[in-house]
Design a protein around this motif. Structure first.
Motif, short mmCIF file in Angstrom:
data_model
loop_
_atom_site.label_atom_id
_atom_site.label_comp_id
_atom_site.label_asym_id
_atom_site.label_seq_id
_atom_site.Cartn_x
_atom_site.Cartn_y
_atom_site.Cartn_z
N VAL A 136 38.98 36.35 31.25
CA VAL A 136 40.35 36.68 31.64
C VAL A 136 40.69 38.11 31.21
CG1 VAL A 136 42.79 36.14 31.25
CG2 VAL A 136 41.15 34.30 31.66
N ALA A 137 40.30 38.48 29.97
CA ALA A 137 40.57 39.84 29.49
C ALA A 137 39.88 40.86 30.39
CB ALA A 137 40.10 40.00 28.05
N ASN A 138 38.65 40.57 30.80
CA ASN A 138 37.91 41.47 31.68
C ASN A 138 38.59 41.58 33.04
OD1 ASN A 138 35.55 43.11 32.43
ND2 ASN A 138 35.12 41.41 33.80
N GLU A 139 39.05 40.45 33.57
CA GLU A 139 39.72 40.46 34.88
C GLU A 139 41.02 41.27 34.81
OE1 GLU A 139 38.55 39.64 37.72
OE2 GLU A 139 36.72 38.90 36.81
N MET A 140 41.72 41.19 33.67
CA MET A 140 42.95 41.98 33.51
C MET A 140 42.63 43.47 33.62
SD MET A 140 45.95 40.32 32.70
CE MET A 140 46.83 41.08 31.35
N GLN A 141 41.49 43.87 33.06
CA GLN A 141 41.12 45.28 33.08
C GLN A 141 40.75 45.76 34.47
OE1 GLN A 141 38.06 45.51 30.12
NE2 GLN A 141 39.50 46.00 28.50
N GLN A 142 40.44 44.84 35.38
CA GLN A 142 40.06 45.23 36.75
C GLN A 142 41.30 45.55 37.60
OE1 GLN A 142 36.76 45.55 37.25
NE2 GLN A 142 36.57 44.78 35.17
N LEU A 143 42.48 45.17 37.11
CA LEU A 143 43.70 45.42 37.88
C LEU A 143 44.06 46.90 37.86
CD1 LEU A 143 45.84 42.42 36.53
CD2 LEU A 143 44.60 42.52 38.70
N GLU A 144 44.85 47.32 38.84
CA GLU A 144 45.32 48.70 38.86
C GLU A 144 46.25 48.91 37.65
OE1 GLU A 144 48.99 48.61 41.94
OE2 GLU A 144 47.05 48.15 42.81
N ALA A 147 49.78 47.31 37.52
CA ALA A 147 49.69 45.85 37.47
C ALA A 147 49.26 45.38 36.09
CB ALA A 147 48.71 45.35 38.53
N GLN A 148 48.35 46.12 35.44
CA GLN A 148 47.92 45.77 34.08
C GLN A 148 49.10 45.76 33.13
OE1 GLN A 148 44.64 47.74 32.16
NE2 GLN A 148 43.55 47.99 34.09
N VAL A 149 49.92 46.81 33.20
CA VAL A 149 51.07 46.92 32.30
C VAL A 149 52.03 45.75 32.54
CG1 VAL A 149 53.11 48.31 31.73
CG2 VAL A 149 50.91 49.43 32.11
N VAL A 150 52.32 45.46 33.79
CA VAL A 150 53.23 44.37 34.13
C VAL A 150 52.68 43.04 33.62
CG1 VAL A 150 54.23 43.04 36.03
CG2 VAL A 150 54.28 45.54 36.10
N MET A 151 51.41 42.78 33.86
CA MET A 151 50.81 41.51 33.45
C MET A 151 50.79 41.35 31.93
SD MET A 151 50.00 39.72 36.13
CE MET A 151 48.62 38.64 35.79
N ARG A 152 50.51 42.43 31.21
CA ARG A 152 50.50 42.35 29.75
C ARG A 152 51.90 42.03 29.22
NH1 ARG A 152 45.57 43.92 28.16
NH2 ARG A 152 44.48 45.43 29.43
N LEU A 153 52.91 42.68 29.80
CA LEU A 153 54.29 42.42 29.36
C LEU A 153 54.70 40.99 29.68
CD1 LEU A 153 56.06 45.77 30.37
CD2 LEU A 153 55.49 44.99 28.06
N ALA A 154 54.26 40.49 30.83
CA ALA A 154 54.64 39.14 31.25
C ALA A 154 53.95 38.07 30.42
CB ALA A 154 54.34 38.95 32.74
N ARG A 189 38.91 35.90 41.86
CA ARG A 189 37.71 36.41 41.19
C ARG A 189 37.18 35.42 40.18
NH1 ARG A 189 40.04 41.98 41.23
NH2 ARG A 189 40.83 41.55 39.17
N LEU A 190 38.07 34.75 39.46
CA LEU A 190 37.62 33.76 38.47
C LEU A 190 36.96 32.57 39.16
CD1 LEU A 190 40.60 33.85 35.97
CD2 LEU A 190 38.25 34.53 35.49
N GLU A 191 37.49 32.17 40.32
CA GLU A 191 36.88 31.06 41.06
C GLU A 191 35.48 31.45 41.52
OE1 GLU A 191 39.69 30.20 44.13
OE2 GLU A 191 40.98 29.03 42.80
N VAL A 192 35.32 32.68 42.01
CA VAL A 192 34.00 33.15 42.44
C VAL A 192 33.05 33.17 41.27
CG1 VAL A 192 32.73 35.17 43.26
CG2 VAL A 192 34.82 34.48 44.42
N THR A 193 33.54 33.66 40.11
CA THR A 193 32.69 33.75 38.91
C THR A 193 32.24 32.38 38.48
OG1 THR A 193 33.91 35.70 38.20
CG2 THR A 193 32.59 34.59 36.54
N ARG A 194 33.13 31.39 38.53
CA ARG A 194 32.77 30.03 38.09
C ARG A 194 31.79 29.37 39.05
NH1 ARG A 194 38.55 29.55 36.78
NH2 ARG A 194 38.76 29.75 34.54
N VAL A 195 31.93 29.70 40.36
CA VAL A 195 31.07 29.05 41.36
C VAL A 195 29.67 29.67 41.35
CG1 VAL A 195 30.70 28.80 43.85
CG2 VAL A 195 32.94 28.32 42.87
N THR A 196 29.59 30.99 41.05
CA THR A 196 28.30 31.67 41.09
C THR A 196 27.35 31.05 40.06
OG1 THR A 196 29.41 33.71 41.69
CG2 THR A 196 27.17 33.91 40.85
#
Length: 197
Positions: A136-144, A147-154, A189-196
């Protein structure tokens, strides 16, 4: 005879300087063969620097790749009159290494926060899946960046949409859009990662 002897030693450095100047020019111009040559010559240096600092081959390989991607995409900013190409590449590598250390520190802080808010009874009942947390932390870093700032605050600061809007001076609709789009992208992306396999 003597004049020839004095010319010969100067010829080799001049030829090397000319070859380096030519390589630099081709690299800046976007010649992919020049990129391949630059990578062949300098990637071992970048990799060794990263490995010594990070102590992990996978991270060192990632830093090496990101260094040359950054160099290639920002090649127009390279100025041969200010630094040799190798010096410029090492400077980029040091920034990518610092980014990796910062990313590790954020993950450690996230782990510490999870441990702080999880009671010992919860840990006995269900051990948190560290790989999921890192994912999840890695996926957060992939955001623009916005969006990263907004998601961290939320999600980390637990602010409402309105509070985020006020804090960032961002329209409420934009905040909601960032959260909705980010959640969708991360879930996909997490769904793809889990299925791979």
């Amino acid at each position: 005879m003597r004049s020839e002897e004095t010319v010969e030693p100067d010829a080799a450095p001049d030829a090397a300087a000319d070859a380096e100047a030519d390589l630099n020019a081709r690299f800046v111009a976007g010649d992919e063969q020049a990129l391949a040559e630059v990578y062949r010559r300098w990637s071992p240096v970048v990799f060794t620097l990263a490995l010594r600092s990070l102590g992990d081959r996978g991270d060192a390989e990632d830093v090496t790749q990101r260094t040359f991607v950054s160099a290639w995409t920002s090649r127009a900013t390279y100025d041969a009159s200010k630094a040799r190409l190798s010096t410029w590449l090492v400077a980029i590598a040091r920034r990518r290494i610092a980014d990796t250390h910062e990313s590790r520190a954020k993950i450690r802080a996230l782990q510490a926060e999870m441990e702080r808010v999880t009671s010992p009874d919860d840990l006995i009942r269900e051990t948190p899946d560290l790989s999921e947390t890192l994912l999840v932390a890695n996926e957060m870093q992939q955001l623009e960046p916005d969006a990263q700032v907004v998601m961290r605050l939320a999600f980390f600061d637990d602010l409402t949409h309105e509070e985020i809007s006020r804090r960032l001076g961002m329209p409420l609709g934009t905040v909601k859009s960032h959260i909705r789009r980010s959640l969708t992208r991360m879930r996909n992306r997490l769904e793809v990662t889990r299925v791979t396999p």
